[in-house]
Enzyme design. Structure first.
Site, PDB file in Angstrom:
ATOM      1  N   VAL A 183       5.008  -3.498  15.337  1.00 34.89           N
ATOM      2  CA  VAL A 183       4.944  -2.254  16.103  1.00 34.89           C
ATOM      3  C   VAL A 183       4.078  -2.387  17.346  1.00 34.89           C
ATOM      4  O   VAL A 183       4.068  -1.472  18.188  1.00 34.89           O
ATOM      5  CB  VAL A 183       4.449  -1.083  15.232  1.00 34.89           C
ATOM      6  CG1 VAL A 183       5.451  -0.766  14.146  1.00 34.89           C
ATOM      7  CG2 VAL A 183       3.071  -1.372  14.650  1.00 34.89           C
ATOM      8  N   GLY A 199       0.788  -1.228   0.000  1.00 36.32           N
ATOM      9  CA  GLY A 199       0.000   0.000   0.000  1.00 36.32           C
ATOM     10  C   GLY A 199       0.820   1.278   0.000  1.00 36.32           C
ATOM     11  O   GLY A 199       1.849   1.398  -0.677  1.00 36.32           O
ATOM     12  N   ILE A 200       0.364   2.247   0.773  1.00 36.58           N
ATOM     13  CA  ILE A 200       0.998   3.562   0.809  1.00 36.58           C
ATOM     14  C   ILE A 200       2.417   3.471   1.350  1.00 36.58           C
ATOM     15  O   ILE A 200       3.315   4.180   0.888  1.00 36.58           O
ATOM     16  CB  ILE A 200       0.148   4.534   1.645  1.00 36.58           C
ATOM     17  CG1 ILE A 200      -1.204   4.774   0.961  1.00 36.58           C
ATOM     18  CG2 ILE A 200       0.873   5.852   1.856  1.00 36.58           C
ATOM     19  CD1 ILE A 200      -2.210   5.523   1.826  1.00 36.58           C
ATOM     20  N   TYR A 223     -12.069   4.375  14.537  1.00 40.84           N
ATOM     21  CA  TYR A 223     -10.991   4.691  13.597  1.00 40.84           C
ATOM     22  C   TYR A 223     -10.792   6.202  13.526  1.00 40.84           C
ATOM     23  O   TYR A 223      -9.659   6.701  13.588  1.00 40.84           O
ATOM     24  CB  TYR A 223     -11.343   4.125  12.226  1.00 40.84           C
ATOM     25  CG  TYR A 223     -10.331   4.403  11.147  1.00 40.84           C
ATOM     26  CD1 TYR A 223      -9.175   3.642  11.039  1.00 40.84           C
ATOM     27  CD2 TYR A 223     -10.544   5.415  10.210  1.00 40.84           C
ATOM     28  CE1 TYR A 223      -8.243   3.883  10.034  1.00 40.84           C
ATOM     29  CE2 TYR A 223      -9.629   5.659   9.209  1.00 40.84           C
ATOM     30  CZ  TYR A 223      -8.480   4.889   9.119  1.00 40.84           C
ATOM     31  OH  TYR A 223      -7.569   5.135   8.128  1.00 40.84           O
TER      32      TYR A 223
END
Length: 258
Positions: free
Chosen positions: A65, A22-23, A152
């Site tokens: 993470v 993705g990004i 979110y």
């Protein structure tokens, strides 16, 4: 001023968290294309390695993470880092009354707590060295919500304030901290929507450009914020949304009008 080299990143090391797809992947490729050494970090180390293989000075790092200790070790072991980019996020699309505490913890844990850990772990050595750029990915949902996006949206709004506070605290030491807020982009996170033609078209119609972004269209914002072109930019939110937030709620009346 050598404006021809304003966006070059030669001699700099960038860490991109979420570089496996993705990004994050496109951001890593773009940073590498501008001369940076790029550490492609991802929980999926094989995916990170696939990205790193396409970068002249790229290498992969397996990193979860959600493991704060692993984040601290990575920041220590990598040494001097000039730019940190993190894109990792998750979403559970449910209305608030349908959310479970476990789902809430999952979304906030990755989107906000892990971001907090990354900013602290990589920001501290940047502050000591007196230079660096931190770029976190928020979302237009920080400003414009819809049913089923509440948790979110809360994390993405919280991330902006976290990064703005870091900008205020790290700025006197020469460290810049900014957020990028994408609109609708075709990434693995939006696969559910992409596969629903009605939903896909409705979102495209919310933008001024009438379409979704490709993940690669976010990479320019990352290169800009990591480079000397943005040397006086900190505490900012760069919205890359095809005009969604500019025209949200628009009504095009028939006829000329005024």
């Amino acid at each position: 001023m050598d404006y021809a080299r304003l966006f070059r990143l030669d001699g700099r090391r960038a860490v991109v968290v979420g570089a496996g797809s993705g990004i994050g992947r496109e951001s890593a490729l773009a940073l590498g294309a501008h001369g940076a050494e790029v550490v492609c970090a991802d929980r999926d180390e094989a995916a990170a390695a696939g990205t790193a293989a396409e970068i002249e000075r790229g290498w992969a790092l397996g990193l979860d993470v959600l493991d704060a200790g692993a984040v601290e070790r990575a920041a220590r072991d990598l040494g001097d880092v000039d730019a940190l980019v993190f894109t990792a996020a998750t979403n559970v699309r449910k209305r608030l009354l349908d959310y479970t505490p476990e789902e809430f913890d999952r979304v906030t844990g990755l989107n906000l707590r892990a971001s907090f850990d990354l900013v602290r772990a990589f920001g501290a050595p940047m502050v000591r060295r007196g230079r660096g750029s931190i770029i976190g990915f928020s979302s237009i949902r920080a400003f414009s919500v819809e049913p089923g996006q509440g948790v979110y949206a809360a994390t993405k709004a919280g991330l902006i304030q976290l990064l703005r506070t870091a900008a205020a605290e790290f700025g006197p030491s020469g460290v810049r901290v900014n957020a990028v807020a994408p609109g609708v982009a075709e990434t693995p996170l939006t696969a559910q929507i992409k596969n629903d033609p009605a939903w896909y078209d409705a979102y495209a119609g919310k933008t001024a450009l009438g379409r979704w972004a490709g993940a690669e269209e976010l990479a320019g914002a990352v290169v800009y914020l990591a480079s000397d072109a943005a040397s006086y930019v900190t505490g900012s939110v760069l919205t890359v949304d095809g005009g969604w937030t500019a025209v949200d709620g628009r009504y095009d009346p028939p006829g000329a009008g005024c």
